[in-house]
Design an enzyme around this catalytic site. Structure first.
Site, short mmCIF file in Angstrom:
data_model
loop_
_atom_site.label_atom_id
_atom_site.label_comp_id
_atom_site.label_asym_id
_atom_site.label_seq_id
_atom_site.Cartn_x
_atom_site.Cartn_y
_atom_site.Cartn_z
N LYS A 184 -19.50 30.31 3.11
CA LYS A 184 -19.07 31.59 3.07
C LYS A 184 -19.04 31.89 1.51
CE LYS A 184 -15.26 33.76 2.90
NZ LYS A 184 -15.79 35.00 1.76
N GLY A 236 -10.55 27.75 -4.10
CA GLY A 236 -9.94 28.84 -4.18
C GLY A 236 -8.55 28.71 -4.38
N SER A 237 -7.77 29.96 -4.29
CA SER A 237 -6.22 29.93 -4.62
C SER A 237 -5.50 29.01 -3.84
CB SER A 237 -5.74 31.05 -4.51
OG SER A 237 -5.91 31.64 -3.17
N THR A 238 -4.42 28.62 -4.43
CA THR A 238 -3.69 27.49 -3.79
C THR A 238 -3.02 28.24 -2.68
OG1 THR A 238 -3.17 26.36 -6.03
CG2 THR A 238 -1.33 26.23 -4.23
N GLY A 241 -5.53 28.03 0.03
CA GLY A 241 -5.54 26.65 0.45
C GLY A 241 -4.36 26.13 1.35
N GLU A 258 -10.12 22.42 -3.69
CA GLU A 258 -9.95 22.34 -4.91
C GLU A 258 -9.27 23.71 -5.27
OE1 GLU A 258 -11.11 20.46 -7.05
OE2 GLU A 258 -12.48 19.17 -6.02
N CYS A 292 -10.70 27.79 -13.04
CA CYS A 292 -9.36 26.97 -12.59
C CYS A 292 -8.86 26.21 -13.47
CB CYS A 292 -10.07 26.50 -11.14
SG CYS A 292 -11.38 25.35 -11.42
N GLU A 389 -0.79 31.01 -12.44
CA GLU A 389 -2.26 31.20 -12.88
C GLU A 389 -2.35 32.85 -13.06
OE1 GLU A 389 -5.04 30.08 -9.82
OE2 GLU A 389 -6.02 29.16 -11.64
P1 TAP Z 1 -9.25 33.09 -2.88
O1 TAP Z 1 -8.47 34.36 -2.68
O2 TAP Z 1 -8.24 31.92 -2.31
O3 TAP Z 1 -10.50 33.05 -2.01
C1 TAP Z 1 -11.30 31.71 -2.10
C2 TAP Z 1 -12.52 32.12 -0.89
O4 TAP Z 1 -11.60 32.08 0.29
C3 TAP Z 1 -13.09 33.53 -0.81
O5 TAP Z 1 -14.09 33.24 -0.40
C4 TAP Z 1 -12.30 34.20 0.22
O6 TAP Z 1 -12.56 35.27 0.66
C5 TAP Z 1 -11.60 33.39 1.18
N1 TAP Z 1 -10.64 33.44 1.95
C6 TAP Z 1 -9.84 34.12 1.72
N2 TAP Z 1 -8.74 34.31 2.76
C7 TAP Z 1 -9.12 33.29 3.42
C8 TAP Z 1 -8.53 32.62 4.80
N3 TAP Z 1 -7.34 33.11 5.46
N4 TAP Z 1 -9.32 31.73 5.33
C9 TAP Z 1 -10.30 31.30 4.92
N5 TAP Z 1 -10.89 31.68 3.75
C10 TAP Z 1 -10.17 32.65 3.13
O7 TAP Z 1 -9.27 32.77 -4.39
P2 TAP Z 1 -10.41 33.67 -5.38
O8 TAP Z 1 -9.49 34.82 -5.83
O9 TAP Z 1 -11.58 33.97 -4.86
O10 TAP Z 1 -10.51 32.59 -6.39
C11 TAP Z 1 -9.75 32.35 -7.53
C12 TAP Z 1 -8.70 31.26 -7.02
O11 TAP Z 1 -9.61 29.90 -6.99
C13 TAP Z 1 -7.95 30.88 -8.49
O12 TAP Z 1 -6.81 30.39 -8.16
C14 TAP Z 1 -8.63 29.53 -9.10
O13 TAP Z 1 -7.96 28.81 -9.75
C15 TAP Z 1 -9.39 28.82 -7.80
N6 TAP Z 1 -10.42 28.12 -8.08
C16 TAP Z 1 -10.46 26.75 -8.12
C17 TAP Z 1 -11.34 25.87 -8.53
C18 TAP Z 1 -11.39 24.23 -8.39
S1 TAP Z 1 -12.66 23.53 -8.42
N7 TAP Z 1 -10.14 23.98 -8.31
C19 TAP Z 1 -12.46 26.48 -8.85
C20 TAP Z 1 -12.61 27.79 -8.95
C21 TAP Z 1 -11.65 28.59 -8.57
P3 TAP Z 1 -12.82 36.79 -0.16
O14 TAP Z 1 -13.82 36.51 -1.25
O15 TAP Z 1 -12.96 37.83 0.69
O16 TAP Z 1 -11.44 36.74 -0.62
#
Ligand code: TAP
Length: 482
Positions: A184, A236-238, A241, A258, A292, A389
């Site tokens: 996804k 994604g976000s902590t 996670g 991650e 990240c 963050e």
């Molecule tokens: P999230 O809001 O956590 O979203 C990540 C993914 O999870 C998206 O596809 C999101 O869908 C989905 N998601 C949201 N709620 C969910 C749930 N309840 N169950 C399963 N999946 C769900 O993070 P973001 O805002 O997209 O990304 C930013 C974060 O990712 C930052 O904290 C960043 O540090 C972290 N990140 C970490 C890394 C590594 S390698 N550690 C790399 C890149 C990013 P939607 O798109 O619809 O919200």
């Protein structure tokens, strides 16, 4: 399941065809959703709607998991490593051939500068598939334990900051190890994943080995909760996670997470200062700071703090913020209005906490989502802008006197993903790297990625590694672990 008819794009684009609407990629073809809703994806630099995609329902996720299971049982688990490798090589080559299309589409959907998608994201994607193609028939030599076998069906959920690269980090090792996947992409950046689905067709990948279900958080949750999934890989976000870890507690599913980061970029007084300034710029303003492992905290030795501040601001005043399709642009658009509001909120918090805010003062386009390169000085360790963050082009500056103090401050956040050190002293680099609780430590450089290097976090930055030999381990089960 009915197949999905492509509607023509509202306007033809010279490099890449964007369809007006997209279905889901299940069982090797684009299909219509069963009960899902339409979802618009927007160009964050113009706020123009690029396409309508589908918010996959729980029934769609179920269909995708079933397709992945069938492909796993009947085809992929019986496909030799050498043949899996051939498919991965083929995918890598097609991505290289279609690199321009992918780069333009990524920039349209994400807002990152075309120079970055062209020179960083897409070449790294191809490299990731090439690298894992090489492993597919050599898993027995990867020191993973005895008789490495695939795990089965893997559910993968990825964020919006490196849409295609995060897909590559997930899909390539999973397929190399003999698993099938349901992925996804993020709600705001689904388009390159859908173009990747076309690549799978073009490569004649057996139907169902890769399935792509677009959607928002609820679609991700349906995938996490599906009983037919053997393993989850999440970036994604902590906060999300932790929800995933709670959701799968007590089930047979395993997960790699991650998550977020708050990296320290540590500058000693013997560092080549102009090089360090470039490293800081790359560390936090690359990809608008939506990284990240971004160097979002500068720790600078007190006796050079003023000098660094002066040189950094002079450099930032020259950064070009604007049209991501312009090859001269340094900082592109913030990926979404929601993310822009998060950044603005954290910046308000920083000011209220008493830190001193400076921004580059550059002009911004009148439509789209933008934020100027911003520096906070006079930041204390207890400030939220030093702990949380921001995920945008905002850096917090703290000072230190001794290497020990630098280590203590660098380690003083809930995260542990990455760190950078700028110094001429090799012995200090080795000592610091040993002391820092960070999965990746860069010395005299920052934000360098390579498929051979394992990447991942300590503490609340998650667990499991992606890349290198270590990145294969979560995708195999063995009769006796290494
Ligand atoms: P999230 O809001 O956590 O979203 C990540 C993914 O999870 C998206 O596809 C999101 O869908 C989905 N998601 C949201 N709620 C969910 C749930 N309840 N169950 C399963 N999946 C769900 O993070 P973001 O805002 O997209 O990304 C930013 C974060 O990712 C930052 O904290 C960043 O540090 C972290 N990140 C970490 C890394 C590594 S390698 N550690 C790399 C890149 C990013 P939607 O798109 O619809 O919200």
């Amino acid at each position: 399941m009915p197949t999905f008819e492509y509607a023509p794009a509202p306007e033809s684009r010279s490099v890449v065809d964007v369809a007006a609407s997209y279905g889901l990629f299940i069982g090797g073809e684009f299909v219509q959703s069963e009960g899902g809703a339409p979802l618009k994806t927007v160009n964050p630099a113009t706020e123009e709607v690029l396409a309508e995609v589908t918010e996959a329902s729980a029934a769609d996720v179920d269909a995708a998991v079933r397709a992945a299971r069938t492909a796993y049982t009947r085809v992929w688990s019986r496909t030799s490593g050498a043949d899996r490798g051939k498919y991965l090589y083929r995918i890598a080559r097609i991505i290289q051939e279609r690199a321009r299309e992918f780069a333009v589409l990524e920039t349209l959907d994400n807002g990152k500068p075309i120079r970055e998608s062209r020179d960083v994201d897409i070449p790294l994607v191809a490299a990731h598939f090439f690298y894992h193609a090489g492993w597919a028939d050599k898993l027995s030599y990867a020191a993973l334990g005895e008789d490495p076998r695939p795990v089965g069906v893997v559910g993968q959920v990825i964020p919006w900051n490196f849409p295609l690269l995060m897909l590559a980090w997930k899909v390539a090792p999973a397929l190399a190890c003999g698993n099938t996947v349901v992925l996804k992409p993020a709600e705001t950046t689904p388009l390159t994943a859908l173009l990747f689905a076309e690549v799978c067709q073009q490569a004649d990948l057996p139907p169902g080995v890769v399935n792509i279900v677009t959607g928002a958080g609820a679609t991700g949750q349906a995938l996490v909760d599906h009983p037919g999934v053997d393993k989850l890989a999440f970036t994604g976000s902590t906060a999300v996670g932790k929800m995933i870890a709670r959701s799968i507690a007590g089930t047979r599913k395993t997960a790699t997470l991650e998550l977020g980061g708050k990296a320290a970029n540590i500058v000693f007084d013997d560092a080549p200062i102009d090089q360090a300034v470039e490293g800081i710029v790359d560390g936090i303003f690359f990809n608008q700071g939506h990284v990240c492992c971004a160097g979002s905290r500068i720790l600078v030795q007190e006796n050079i703090a003023e000098e660094l501040d002066r040189r950094l601001k002079r450099r930032l005043a020259r950064l070009r913020v604007g049209d991501p399709m312009d090859k001269n642009t340094d900082v592109g658009a913030i990926n979404s209005r929601v993310q822009l509001e998060r950044i603005e909120e954290m910046v308000t918090v920083g000011e209220a906490e008493g830190a001193e805010r400076w921004d580059s003062g550059c002009e911004l386009p009148s439509s789209g989502f933008w934020f100027r390169p911003t520096v906070f000085s006079g930041v204390a360790q207890s400030h939220r802008i030093a702990q949380e963050e921001i995920f945008g082009p905002v850096v917090s500056v703290l000072t230190f006197r001794t290497p020990g103090e630098a280590v203590a401050k660098a380690n003083n956040t809930p995260y542990g993903l990455s760190a950078g050190i700028w110094t001429e002293k090799g012995s200090r680099i080795l000592w610091m790297a040993d002391q820092l609780r960070a999965g990746v430590v860069w010395a005299n450089t920052f934000n360098k990625f390579d498929p051979t290097s394992p990447f991942g976090g300590y503490k609340e930055s998650g667990y499991g590694r992606e890349g290198g030999r270590h990145g294969l381990a979560p995708y195999v089960r063995t009769s006796s672990p290494a």
